[in-house]
Write a protein that holds these residues in place. Structure first.
Motif, PDB file in Angstrom:
ATOM      1  N   GLY A 152     -51.792 -17.109 -12.359  1.00  0.00           N
ATOM      2  CA  GLY A 152     -51.500 -17.529 -10.994  1.00  0.00           C
ATOM      3  C   GLY A 152     -50.395 -18.560 -10.955  1.00  0.00           C
TER       4      GLY A 152
ATOM      5  N   TYR B 117     -48.996 -17.445  -5.195  1.00  0.00           N
ATOM      6  CA  TYR B 117     -49.509 -18.085  -3.986  1.00  0.00           C
ATOM      7  C   TYR B 117     -48.372 -18.848  -3.317  1.00  0.00           C
ATOM      8  CZ  TYR B 117     -53.963 -17.132  -6.314  1.00  0.00           C
ATOM      9  OH  TYR B 117     -55.016 -16.515  -6.953  1.00  0.00           O
TER      10      TYR B 117
ATOM     11  N   PHE C  62     -48.160 -21.105  -8.159  1.00  0.00           N
ATOM     12  CA  PHE C  62     -48.051 -21.635  -6.805  1.00  0.00           C
ATOM     13  C   PHE C  62     -46.599 -21.986  -6.493  1.00  0.00           C
ATOM     14  CE2 PHE C  62     -52.548 -22.077  -7.320  1.00  0.00           C
ATOM     15  CZ  PHE C  62     -53.071 -22.058  -6.026  1.00  0.00           C
TER      16      PHE C  62
ATOM     17  N   MET D  32     -60.286 -26.041  -4.114  1.00  0.00           N
ATOM     18  CA  MET D  32     -58.906 -25.609  -4.327  1.00  0.00           C
ATOM     19  C   MET D  32     -58.180 -26.459  -5.360  1.00  0.00           C
ATOM     20  SD  MET D  32     -56.537 -23.475  -3.783  1.00  0.00           S
ATOM     21  CE  MET D  32     -57.128 -22.496  -2.415  1.00  0.00           C
TER      22      MET D  32
ATOM     23  N   VAL E  74     -47.344 -21.238  -0.350  1.00  0.00           N
ATOM     24  CA  VAL E  74     -47.903 -22.149   0.650  1.00  0.00           C
ATOM     25  C   VAL E  74     -46.731 -22.789   1.377  1.00  0.00           C
ATOM     26  CG1 VAL E  74     -49.440 -24.109   1.053  1.00  0.00           C
ATOM     27  CG2 VAL E  74     -49.849 -22.579  -0.894  1.00  0.00           C
TER      28      VAL E  74
ATOM     29  N   ALA F 215     -50.988 -13.253  -9.573  1.00  0.00           N
ATOM     30  CA  ALA F 215     -50.871 -13.622  -8.165  1.00  0.00           C
ATOM     31  C   ALA F 215     -49.834 -14.725  -7.985  1.00  0.00           C
ATOM     32  CB  ALA F 215     -52.219 -14.089  -7.625  1.00  0.00           C
TER      33      ALA F 215
END
Length: 235
Positions: free
Chosen positions: A62, A7, A64, A27, A9, A5
């Motif tokens: 994951g 992410y 970010f 989180m 933001v 994934a």
């Protein structure tokens, strides 16, 4: 199981603000734990009625990608979060505000197609591929690591925000080796990886300095307010 994934933001400070108000569950724990890409780990989530449940992640990865302004980050990133290890799990990139842009220009589809072709060309195929450092790269990384280990920093919060530099340098070097189509990580990849880390730390030091100043101003404000109450009430 075996999910990957990304992410994205668009306003990281808004997420941090929700976390400070306890509106974003656990989180912070998730962002900290996902960095290590452990084979299996359990993450506690919040479901309806404030009931806690657990999510088990096996073979998951994951990443970010976040953005914000330095002003909003300073307002919402706390020293406690930095000391807990949140900041040192990111590569920090800074930019200077340019002239107003009323509309983002459309990205040329041919450029996107070329990028996609180049990425697909260098991605490892045939399952997992193990990359090693060659002798020169290993020697350079060892020297960089030792110098970094004994390096003095301006404050505890700067040191906490800049930790894990060696891990991030290796990850950058790995990506560069893959992009070059190499089967091993070479000296030039390590040099570039550590150069990226040094730049990131320059950005972090500026950011941490402002966060620390904000914290000191808050303490000063509370002291002045308390002194004012004592003067007014005598208590």
């Amino acid at each position: 199981t075996h999910r990957r994934a990304l992410y994205v933001v668009h306003e990281f400070a808004a997420l941090l603000a929700k976390i400070r108000k306890d509106q974003a569950g656990s989180m912070i724990d998730f962002m900290i734990n996902v960095f290590d890409a452990r084979n299996i780990w359990t993450h506690r989530t919040r479901s309806k009625g404030n009931q806690s449940s657990s999510l088990t992640i096996t073979g998951g990865i994951g990443v970010f990608l976040v953005a914000s302004t330095i002003q909003w980050i300073v307002e919402n990133l706390t020293e406690t979060q930095v000391l807990a290890g949140l900041a040192n799990r990111f590569l920090w990139l800074g930019g200077i505000r340019q002239k107003p842009l009323h509309r983002r220009p459309k990205i040329d589809q041919a450029v996107l197609d070329e990028l996609r072709y180049e990425v697909e060309k260098v991605l490892p195929v045939g399952g997992a591929v193990e990359y090693q450092l060659d002798d020169e790269a290993d020697k350079l990384h060892a020297a960089k690591y030792e110098a970094d280990f004994y390096k003095d920093t301006s404050s505890e919060i700067v040191a906490a925000a800049g930790a894990r530099g060696d891990v991030l340098a290796l990850r950058v070097a790995l990506l560069l080796a893959i992009a070059d189509g190499e089967k091993v990580i070479k000296k030039e990849h390590i040099e570039a990886g550590w150069a990226v880390i040094e730049y990131s730390r320059c950005v972090v030091e500026i950011l941490m300095g402002r966060i620390h100043a904000r914290s000191m101003h808050e303490v000063e404000r509370r002291v002045v307010a308390a002194a004012g109450r004592i003067i007014e009430t005598g208590v």
